[in-house]
Write an enzyme that holds these catalytic residues in place. Sequence first.
Site, short mmCIF file in Angstrom:
data_model
loop_
_atom_site.label_atom_id
_atom_site.label_comp_id
_atom_site.label_asym_id
_atom_site.label_seq_id
_atom_site.Cartn_x
_atom_site.Cartn_y
_atom_site.Cartn_z
N CYS A 112 0.82 -1.21 0.00
CA CYS A 112 0.00 0.00 0.00
C CYS A 112 0.86 1.27 0.00
CB CYS A 112 -1.00 -0.03 1.16
SG CYS A 112 -2.33 1.18 0.93
N HIS A 218 -3.72 -5.01 0.50
CA HIS A 218 -3.27 -5.39 1.85
C HIS A 218 -3.32 -6.91 2.05
CE1 HIS A 218 -2.72 -1.52 3.91
NE2 HIS A 218 -3.63 -1.07 3.07
N GLU A 220 -1.80 -8.62 4.09
CA GLU A 220 -1.72 -8.99 5.53
C GLU A 220 -3.11 -9.14 6.14
OE1 GLU A 220 -1.40 -5.96 4.48
OE2 GLU A 220 -2.40 -4.63 5.91
#
Length: 254
Positions: A112, A218, A220
């Site tokens: 990001c 993202h 994660e």
Amino acid sequence: MPAPVIGITPDITRESAAHGLTNRLLLNLDYAEAIAHAGGIPVVLPPVLEPARFLESLDGILLTGGGDIAPHRYGAPTIHPATYGISDVRDEFEIALVHAALNADVPLLAICRGMQVLNVALGGTLIQHIPDEIDGALNHRQQELGIPSGEPAHPVTIRPDSLLARIVGTTHLMVNSYHHQAVAELASPLLPTATAPDGVVEAAEIPGATFVLAVQWHPERLFQHYPAHHALFAALIEAAQSRAARRATVVEKK
Ligand code: MN
């Protein structure tokens, strides 16, 4: 085999505490969880040393998401009203960290804001606010669409001969989206490797580097349920493995 040590860049905040105003590091834990789950040792990098000093102790870098980069760093004369969260300390530290990591060929995964930092560090520019600069743009802030955190929101098309395509094993991937800025001019030697249907650049990499991979989404927040997104962290750890082995040898010799 020693587990690779991955340095993670935190956000920096200024908060009032019992003892007065204080500078604090802030990190969404899921970045560290994703690294640990992939077999790495996550460590947080406070901006208190020259970034190159950290690299002696690291096998890879994870640049995380966060607030916007100060527009003057990519030559923009004005700041868009939607700009938020600028931290000069963070900008300076991360840009210097990118240069140090690239010079030393340390594996780097940029997420990001991290992708935007990588681009700006190399001389690229950013779109300051997607809705103002791209006609018919998707809404890249999925929270405004009511799409839950941890669910993908839009597709990306991936360049078939890219490192990214090899890692995720497909050229069409659903990704989540929490950004209002994006790459404008992509700096050399970055290669765009994924785009959203509205043309927004969603991933980039440096061909020929050991491992320099950037994504605008993202992973994660997706890695636990979507193997293709876990694979990004696994690829970072794998790329960091040879450096970890080399560092272990150097330590033994000492
Ligand atoms: Mn997006």
